[in-house]
Scaffold this motif. Sequence first.
Motif, PDB file in Angstrom:
ATOM      1  N   UNK A 288       0.868   8.019  -3.992  1.00  0.00           N
ATOM      2  CA  UNK A 288       0.949   6.873  -4.886  1.00  0.00           C
ATOM      3  C   UNK A 288      -0.315   6.718  -5.715  1.00  0.00           C
ATOM      4  N   UNK A 289      -0.254   5.792  -6.639  1.00  0.00           N
ATOM      5  CA  UNK A 289      -1.390   5.467  -7.483  1.00  0.00           C
ATOM      6  C   UNK A 289      -2.411   4.668  -6.680  1.00  0.00           C
ATOM      7  N   UNK A 290      -3.685   4.846  -7.026  1.00  0.00           N
ATOM      8  CA  UNK A 290      -4.737   3.985  -6.486  1.00  0.00           C
ATOM      9  C   UNK A 290      -5.109   3.026  -7.608  1.00  0.00           C
ATOM     10  N   UNK A 291      -4.568   1.816  -7.543  1.00  0.00           N
ATOM     11  CA  UNK A 291      -4.719   0.870  -8.644  1.00  0.00           C
ATOM     12  C   UNK A 291      -4.447  -0.538  -8.135  1.00  0.00           C
ATOM     13  N   UNK A 292      -4.615  -1.496  -9.017  1.00  0.00           N
ATOM     14  CA  UNK A 292      -4.424  -2.900  -8.681  1.00  0.00           C
ATOM     15  C   UNK A 292      -2.963  -3.148  -8.295  1.00  0.00           C
ATOM     16  N   UNK A 293      -2.699  -3.566  -7.053  1.00  0.00           N
ATOM     17  CA  UNK A 293      -1.307  -3.785  -6.640  1.00  0.00           C
ATOM     18  C   UNK A 293      -0.653  -4.956  -7.364  1.00  0.00           C
ATOM     19  N   UNK A 294      -1.451  -5.847  -7.937  1.00  0.00           N
ATOM     20  CA  UNK A 294      -0.878  -6.954  -8.700  1.00  0.00           C
ATOM     21  C   UNK A 294      -0.208  -6.454  -9.975  1.00  0.00           C
ATOM     22  N   UNK A 295      -0.625  -5.281 -10.449  1.00  0.00           N
ATOM     23  CA  UNK A 295      -0.047  -4.690 -11.654  1.00  0.00           C
ATOM     24  C   UNK A 295       1.047  -3.690 -11.297  1.00  0.00           C
ATOM     25  N   UNK A 296       0.799  -2.892 -10.259  1.00  0.00           N
ATOM     26  CA  UNK A 296       1.705  -1.794  -9.937  1.00  0.00           C
ATOM     27  C   UNK A 296       2.668  -2.103  -8.791  1.00  0.00           C
ATOM     28  N   UNK A 297       2.500  -3.228  -8.126  1.00  0.00           N
ATOM     29  CA  UNK A 297       3.413  -3.618  -7.033  1.00  0.00           C
ATOM     30  C   UNK A 297       3.499  -2.550  -5.946  1.00  0.00           C
ATOM     31  N   UNK A 298       2.389  -1.854  -5.713  1.00  0.00           N
ATOM     32  CA  UNK A 298       2.414  -0.761  -4.746  1.00  0.00           C
ATOM     33  C   UNK A 298       1.053  -0.678  -4.057  1.00  0.00           C
ATOM     34  N   UNK A 299       0.817  -1.496  -3.037  1.00  0.00           N
ATOM     35  CA  UNK A 299      -0.495  -1.498  -2.383  1.00  0.00           C
ATOM     36  C   UNK A 299      -0.800  -0.165  -1.717  1.00  0.00           C
ATOM     37  N   UNK A 300      -2.069   0.239  -1.769  1.00  0.00           N
ATOM     38  CA  UNK A 300      -2.516   1.477  -1.130  1.00  0.00           C
ATOM     39  C   UNK A 300      -2.875   1.144   0.321  1.00  0.00           C
ATOM     40  N   UNK A 301      -1.837   0.804   1.095  1.00  0.00           N
ATOM     41  CA  UNK A 301      -2.077   0.348   2.461  1.00  0.00           C
ATOM     42  C   UNK A 301      -2.340   1.528   3.392  1.00  0.00           C
ATOM     43  N   UNK A 302      -3.088   1.255   4.461  1.00  0.00           N
ATOM     44  CA  UNK A 302      -3.491   2.305   5.403  1.00  0.00           C
ATOM     45  C   UNK A 302      -3.102   1.973   6.839  1.00  0.00           C
ATOM     46  N   UNK A 303      -2.323   0.929   7.025  1.00  0.00           N
ATOM     47  CA  UNK A 303      -1.796   0.571   8.342  1.00  0.00           C
ATOM     48  C   UNK A 303      -0.282   0.543   8.265  1.00  0.00           C
ATOM     49  N   UNK A 304       0.382   1.053   9.295  1.00  0.00           N
ATOM     50  CA  UNK A 304       1.842   1.043   9.321  1.00  0.00           C
ATOM     51  C   UNK A 304       2.410  -0.333   9.653  1.00  0.00           C
ATOM     52  N   UNK A 305       1.564  -1.272  10.038  1.00  0.00           N
ATOM     53  CA  UNK A 305       2.037  -2.623  10.343  1.00  0.00           C
ATOM     54  C   UNK A 305       2.385  -3.335   9.039  1.00  0.00           C
ATOM     55  N   UNK A 306       3.640  -3.676   8.827  1.00  0.00           N
ATOM     56  CA  UNK A 306       4.024  -4.289   7.546  1.00  0.00           C
ATOM     57  C   UNK A 306       3.255  -5.568   7.231  1.00  0.00           C
ATOM     58  N   UNK A 307       2.904  -6.339   8.264  1.00  0.00           N
ATOM     59  CA  UNK A 307       2.205  -7.599   8.032  1.00  0.00           C
ATOM     60  C   UNK A 307       0.716  -7.391   7.752  1.00  0.00           C
ATOM     61  N   UNK A 308       0.247  -6.134   7.769  1.00  0.00           N
ATOM     62  CA  UNK A 308      -1.156  -5.839   7.492  1.00  0.00           C
ATOM     63  C   UNK A 308      -1.341  -5.031   6.204  1.00  0.00           C
ATOM     64  N   UNK A 309      -0.336  -5.003   5.358  1.00  0.00           N
ATOM     65  CA  UNK A 309      -0.440  -4.202   4.140  1.00  0.00           C
ATOM     66  C   UNK A 309      -1.562  -4.688   3.232  1.00  0.00           C
ATOM     67  N   UNK A 310      -1.672  -5.983   3.056  1.00  0.00           N
ATOM     68  CA  UNK A 310      -2.722  -6.501   2.179  1.00  0.00           C
ATOM     69  C   UNK A 310      -4.102  -6.284   2.791  1.00  0.00           C
ATOM     70  N   UNK A 311      -4.238  -6.547   4.087  1.00  0.00           N
ATOM     71  CA  UNK A 311      -5.538  -6.390   4.742  1.00  0.00           C
ATOM     72  C   UNK A 311      -6.019  -4.944   4.715  1.00  0.00           C
ATOM     73  N   UNK A 312      -5.084  -3.998   4.825  1.00  0.00           N
ATOM     74  CA  UNK A 312      -5.467  -2.585   4.912  1.00  0.00           C
ATOM     75  C   UNK A 312      -5.405  -1.870   3.564  1.00  0.00           C
ATOM     76  N   UNK A 313      -5.177  -2.609   2.490  1.00  0.00           N
ATOM     77  CA  UNK A 313      -5.100  -2.029   1.152  1.00  0.00           C
ATOM     78  C   UNK A 313      -6.502  -1.623   0.691  1.00  0.00           C
ATOM     79  N   UNK A 314      -6.670  -0.367   0.307  1.00  0.00           N
ATOM     80  CA  UNK A 314      -7.984   0.145  -0.071  1.00  0.00           C
ATOM     81  C   UNK A 314      -8.472  -0.360  -1.424  1.00  0.00           C
ATOM     82  N   UNK A 315      -7.601  -0.983  -2.216  1.00  0.00           N
ATOM     83  CA  UNK A 315      -8.054  -1.471  -3.523  1.00  0.00           C
ATOM     84  C   UNK A 315      -9.100  -2.568  -3.349  1.00  0.00           C
ATOM     85  N   UNK A 316      -8.853  -3.505  -2.444  1.00  0.00           N
ATOM     86  CA  UNK A 316      -9.859  -4.514  -2.085  1.00  0.00           C
ATOM     87  C   UNK A 316     -10.691  -3.908  -0.958  1.00  0.00           C
TER      88      UNK A 316
END
Length: 331
Positions: A291-319
């Motif tokens: 996937x793209x490494x970019x702002x998920x607010x624009x691309x709707x595709x967080x670069x998450x690094x945890x398989x836990x669905x409820x941790x997608x934002x916390x594990x997103x490498x963009x922030x």
Amino acid sequence: MNRFRWSGRNFLTWLAVIVWAFLWQGCAHHLTLPDTPQTIYVAGEWPEDRVRQQAPVFMAYDYTDTNNRIGRPAIGGEGKDDDEVWIDTDHPAVYVMRRTFTTARATYTNLIYRVHFPRVPYFHLTAGNNVGLMVVVTLDEANRTVLVTTVHTCGCYKAFIPTDYLPADALPEGWDVNQRQSVYGEELPSRLAFTGVENPALLIHLRPEVHRVMDVEVVSADQLQGEAFLPLAMEVDAMDALDRLPSGDGTATSFYYAQGWRKGHVKGTIKPLEMMFMSLISLDLFVGSDKIYADPAIWDNPFYTSLKPWRRDDSDMWDFARFLDYWGWRL
């Protein structure tokens, strides 16, 4: 006579066994590596010296197999459909991005390097086309490398390696710098020593077929000039150039899907085995797709690094500050 009764517990047990088998075969299985000399990919010219100087050097084992070569994403061309995205290994390239982030402790700079390979062959768990790898070099305010983070461009197999410039109180609780760390079957260093190395270069060893990072070293750049290595120059380009691949008719198209369910994913990169075995636990049908490494607010595709669905934002490498905090780092 007792009859075999299928139950939910049986299903989950067998699913776990199958997933474990694929993880071992596709991720942790160590192939016999060829002898030297080895092909290494080094960054070519770039206007900003620091970006070029900090760029990792990638060592490609079994270079004779084109799947193990770094290339430039391309579209169409001779023998290809007009809209087919593929990796041109005759023209290796590395894509770079610079970002800063601030924590309660300090402000840091990330130099982010992205490379792509033609494919991971079947029957590895990560089998698919147009796969990629990112290396994030984190610099402190004195422009010293304090942390190296590697991750596949699907968000998989992240690995953190601090350097001897990172204060001990910034490490996660219980981090042992004297013991190598196990990262999904690969044994990586727990600390990199830059101090005392003249003209240091970050050397990334790539496992053939799966492109896993199987070792990371800090070596003198002069050492890489010897007869044991065959250097190939990678063209350096800005990462947003991937959103403007030139086509034969003079127009440009994105490396990524721009809309729909697959928005932000690399074109042509479905991972059928990961989809089959990992999508249920991650609640993501396209889990494992690059996937793209970019702002998920624009691309709707967080670069998450945890398989836990409820941790997608916390594990997103963009922030990156939030990402580090989630994984226990205290920079």
